[in-house]
Design an enzyme around this catalytic site. Sequence first.
Site, PDB file in Angstrom:
ATOM      1  N   SER A  63       0.843  -1.196   0.000  1.00 50.75           N
ATOM      2  CA  SER A  63       0.000   0.000   0.000  1.00 50.75           C
ATOM      3  C   SER A  63       0.875   1.242   0.000  1.00 50.75           C
ATOM      4  O   SER A  63       2.098   1.152   0.006  1.00 50.75           O
ATOM      5  CB  SER A  63      -0.907  -0.003   1.234  1.00 50.75           C
ATOM      6  OG  SER A  63      -0.112   0.245   2.376  1.00 50.75           O
ATOM      7  N   LYS A  64       0.232   2.384   0.015  1.00 55.64           N
ATOM      8  CA  LYS A  64       0.900   3.692   0.006  1.00 55.64           C
ATOM      9  C   LYS A  64       2.042   3.778   1.024  1.00 55.64           C
ATOM     10  O   LYS A  64       3.047   4.436   0.778  1.00 55.64           O
ATOM     11  CB  LYS A  64      -0.117   4.797   0.301  1.00 55.64           C
ATOM     12  CG  LYS A  64      -0.848   5.242  -0.958  1.00 55.64           C
ATOM     13  CD  LYS A  64      -0.162   6.470  -1.578  1.00 55.64           C
ATOM     14  CE  LYS A  64      -0.650   6.786  -2.966  1.00 55.64           C
ATOM     15  NZ  LYS A  64       0.341   6.463  -3.989  1.00 55.64           N
ATOM     16  N   ARG A  65       1.860   3.144   2.164  1.00 52.65           N
ATOM     17  CA  ARG A  65       2.877   3.189   3.207  1.00 52.65           C
ATOM     18  C   ARG A  65       4.245   2.711   2.714  1.00 52.65           C
ATOM     19  O   ARG A  65       5.276   3.057   3.265  1.00 52.65           O
ATOM     20  CB  ARG A  65       2.480   2.293   4.391  1.00 52.65           C
ATOM     21  CG  ARG A  65       1.405   2.865   5.287  1.00 52.65           C
ATOM     22  CD  ARG A  65       1.261   2.005   6.528  1.00 52.65           C
ATOM     23  NE  ARG A  65       0.911   0.629   6.202  1.00 52.65           N
ATOM     24  CZ  ARG A  65       1.653  -0.426   6.474  1.00 52.65           C
ATOM     25  NH1 ARG A  65       2.817  -0.278   7.069  1.00 52.65           N
ATOM     26  NH2 ARG A  65       1.237  -1.627   6.164  1.00 52.65           N
TER      27      ARG A  65
END
Length: 337
Positions: free
Chosen positions: A254-256
């Site tokens: 994900s974006k993380r």
Amino acid sequence: MNNPVRVRYAPSPTGYPHVGNIRTALFNWLFARHCGGSFILRIEDTDVTRKVEGAVAAILDSLRWLGLDWDEGPQVEGKYGPYFQSQRLELYREAAERLISQGNAYYCYCSPQRLEEMRAEQVRHKQPPGYDRHCRNLSREEQSQKEAEGITPVVRFKTPLAGQIKFNDLIRGEVVFENNTIDDFVLLKSDGYPTYHLASVVDDHLMEITHVLRAEEWLSSTPRHLLLYHAFGFEPPQFAHLPMLLGTDRAKLSKRHGAVSITEYCEQGYLPQAMVNFLALLGWSLDDRTEILSRQELIKNFSLERVSRTAAIFNRDKLDWMNGVYIRSLTADEFFE
Ligand code: GLU
Ligand code: ZN
């Protein structure tokens, strides 16, 4: 089964293409090129509420940037078009009507409120979620009455109440689902658009797709698709579900984990050949050792037998290293460009 291989990449334009989606596109493309088959691009734009402006262009640009050319699809066209599902609505409607007349599907008039109450009730009684088949056996009079009230129905599939669906996934082997765990899912929504399940089965059949290579998250949809193939009397394609992509912390990518949209890598100056090499090794390997493989070597050696069942780890450091290898191999002129 000596039909020429036909595979498809079927993105939904609900956002910018994620590296996971592009990995799916790449594996389909490599499989098609390895087998001398066709790679088809189909835009699954039937969820009007989730459509994102510019997403189709971003998908086409990303594929072009990576050199994943399609044999049929938007801008190229082909004899199985149109390749936008929103331009094929009539086909899905006809298919749904056919299932109704065969007794494999029915109209459901339940209001959103009723479905919500049903769901709350199921949670309260710790029952599995799913439609309770309230409209499955409505009489003609009851149906006419609902129509007279002006309710636009959805069409639901009449899932067999017993039995199993078994199939041989080309990556995971035999997969079995019990029909009684599958509810009477929606085929056609009240706005006249098909659901993903109906549209993908109708199109994979009409476009003569031989192999469906897609992400593991779709595995649980496959029994529904097979029930539809059986109800239509279509021969199903073969299925291969690609392993999940995780970050180095083993959490779903994900974006993380930094950039997840392929366009960002393009903008940040990564070389497409490095990206292709890197993505190819997310779930596939030549021999567990070789890291640097040219496009031609990937095409020559790609096989589903060497796609792993376990999740692939997206390692940014490895991508940076690989990009460095490719940059250093450029001539001064290429580098300047
Ligand atoms: N439209 C689906 C997606 O966005 C396609 C899934 C499939 O390949 O069947 O991934
Ligand atoms: Zn209903």
